[in-house]
Design an enzyme around this catalytic site. Structure first.
Site, mmCIF file in Angstrom:
data_model
loop_
_atom_site.group_PDB
_atom_site.id
_atom_site.type_symbol
_atom_site.label_atom_id
_atom_site.label_comp_id
_atom_site.label_asym_id
_atom_site.label_seq_id
_atom_site.Cartn_x
_atom_site.Cartn_y
_atom_site.Cartn_z
ATOM 1 C CB SER A 118 5.529 -1.609 11.916
ATOM 2 O OG SER A 118 5.092 -0.285 12.190
ATOM 3 C CG HIS A 145 -5.782 1.992 5.240
ATOM 4 N ND1 HIS A 145 -5.334 2.936 6.143
ATOM 5 C CD2 HIS A 145 -4.770 1.109 5.077
ATOM 6 C CE1 HIS A 145 -4.088 2.626 6.483
ATOM 7 N NE2 HIS A 145 -3.720 1.526 5.850
ATOM 8 N N GLY A 185 2.785 2.520 10.834
ATOM 9 C CA GLY A 185 3.753 3.607 10.665
ATOM 10 C C GLY A 185 4.449 4.001 11.950
ATOM 11 C CD GLU A 236 -3.306 -2.197 7.368
ATOM 12 O OE1 GLU A 236 -2.313 -2.523 6.724
ATOM 13 O OE2 GLU A 236 -3.839 -1.072 7.276
ATOM 14 C CG ASN A 284 -1.724 1.239 1.377
ATOM 15 O OD1 ASN A 284 -1.756 2.069 0.472
ATOM 16 N ND2 ASN A 284 -2.393 1.400 2.505
ATOM 17 C CD1 TRP A 285 3.546 0.879 -2.709
ATOM 18 C CD2 TRP A 285 3.601 1.899 -4.708
ATOM 19 N NE1 TRP A 285 4.246 0.074 -3.572
ATOM 20 C CE2 TRP A 285 4.298 0.667 -4.807
ATOM 21 C CE3 TRP A 285 3.507 2.716 -5.834
ATOM 22 C CZ2 TRP A 285 4.898 0.243 -5.992
ATOM 23 C CZ3 TRP A 285 4.101 2.283 -7.016
ATOM 24 C CH2 TRP A 285 4.790 1.067 -7.090
ATOM 25 C CE LYS A 286 -0.107 3.236 4.732
ATOM 26 N NZ LYS A 286 -0.040 3.344 6.192
ATOM 27 C CD GLU A 308 -2.838 5.552 6.776
ATOM 28 O OE1 GLU A 308 -2.800 5.570 5.540
ATOM 29 O OE2 GLU A 308 -1.933 5.044 7.477
ATOM 30 N N GLY A 311 2.989 -1.044 4.307
ATOM 31 C CA GLY A 311 3.012 0.386 4.006
ATOM 32 C C GLY A 311 4.423 0.847 3.693
ATOM 33 N N GLY A 312 5.079 1.447 4.684
ATOM 34 C CA GLY A 312 6.393 2.058 4.484
ATOM 35 C C GLY A 312 7.405 1.157 3.789
HETATM 36 P P1 13P Z 1 3.169 0.581 7.708
HETATM 37 O O1 13P Z 1 3.658 -0.726 7.124
HETATM 38 O O2 13P Z 1 3.876 1.772 7.203
HETATM 39 O O3 13P Z 1 3.052 0.508 9.192
HETATM 40 O O4 13P Z 1 1.651 0.750 7.159
HETATM 41 C C1 13P Z 1 0.766 -0.286 7.270
HETATM 42 C C2 13P Z 1 -0.439 0.037 6.496
HETATM 43 O O5 13P Z 1 -1.201 0.920 6.843
HETATM 44 C C3 13P Z 1 -0.674 -0.725 5.249
HETATM 45 O O6 13P Z 1 -1.946 -0.499 4.752
#
Ligand code: 13P
Length: 248
Positions: A209, A94, A170, A164, A9-11, A96, A230-231
């Site tokens: 993470s 998600h 993050g 999640e 997930n590149w956000k 967010e 994510g990251g």
């Molecule tokens: P991180 O891997 O950056 O913690 O993000 C997880 C995430 O929200 C994937 O959708």
């Protein structure tokens, strides 16, 4: 036997140049067999990513879609538009989106119906906040999110759920493999109580993470069927190592 699935997930990250670079590195080294892989760039980078991934083992998905099929909804993107571009996947609910766009379970349920009707494979995200975990509500929150999004839905074959925990996203804090496994087993038990869901066949991903250094331990758990990353998905080396862990 559930095939491990690793989704990036590149956000809200990237440029045409960085997408080309990152996908170039990933596609060059993606293992021929093993974990199923998808990447979810921003809407504006979808067409580019789909073109770059054509004919490869990497599928492309979106990070959201509209609940509506078409019309006067400024700024929205429909599930049909995503399919038309060549998207195979969509992430819905998600944390967010829930946090910054006030998405409710009812809205996520509507988006899910629209996405399934369009033929997308859906990843529905659930997870509790730190306060909810500390006050002992984690299971009740997750069960409510699952029911709210999935109850009464038709055609949930192929559904993917991502657990999640908000406190692990993050932050560098990861649920321990045992903590994650306990919640994944609970999610599978909830799924088995929902009509139209084949709980044993449903893949439940962990997100929060995930990195090369913890993926092996997470994937070793019985009910962890992959990761929503994510990251670490923005770093080709990290992402490929997570994909490799899924092939083990
Ligand atoms: P991180 O891997 O950056 O913690 O993000 C997880 C995430 O929200 C994937 O959708």
């Amino acid at each position: 036997m559930r095939q491990t699935l690793v989704v990036g997930n590149w956000k809200m990250n990237g440029s045409r140049a960085s997408v080309a670079h990152l996908l170039g590195e990933i596609l060059e080294a993606i293992p021929a067999s093993g974990a199923e892989v998808a990447v979810c760039p921003s809407y504006v980078h979808l067409a580019q990513a789909i073109e770059l991934c054509a004919g490869s083992a990497v599928a492309v998905g979106a990070q959201d879609c509209s609940r509506m099929p078409a019309g006067a909804y400024t700024g929205e993107v429909s599930a049909d538009m995503l399919v038309d571009q060549g998207c195979r996947w969509v992430i819905l609910g998600h944390s967010e989106r829930r946090q910054y766009h006030a998405e409710s379970d009812a809205l996520i349920a509507e988006k899910l119906s629209a996405a399934v009707a369009a033929g997308l494979q859906v990843i529905v995200c659930v997870g509790e906040t730190r306060e909810q975990r500390e006050s002992g509500e984690a299971e009740a929150v997750v069960a409510g999110q699952l029911r709210g999004a999935l109850q009464g839905q038709e055609n949930l074959a192929g559904l993917v759920v991502a657990y999640e925990p908000v406190w692990a996203i993050g932050t560098g804090l990861t649920a321990s493999p045992e903590q994650a496994q306990a919640m994944h087993a609970f999610i599978r038990a909830c799924l088995s109580g929902l009509a139209g869901v084949d709980a044993d066949a449903t893949r439940v991903l962990y997100g929060g993470s995930v990195k090369a250094g913890n993926a092996n331990q997470l994937f070793a758990q019985q009910d962890i069927d992959g990761a929503l990353v994510g990251g670490a998905a923005l770093d080709a080396g990290e992402f490929l190592a997570i994909v490799g862990a899924g092939a083990a």
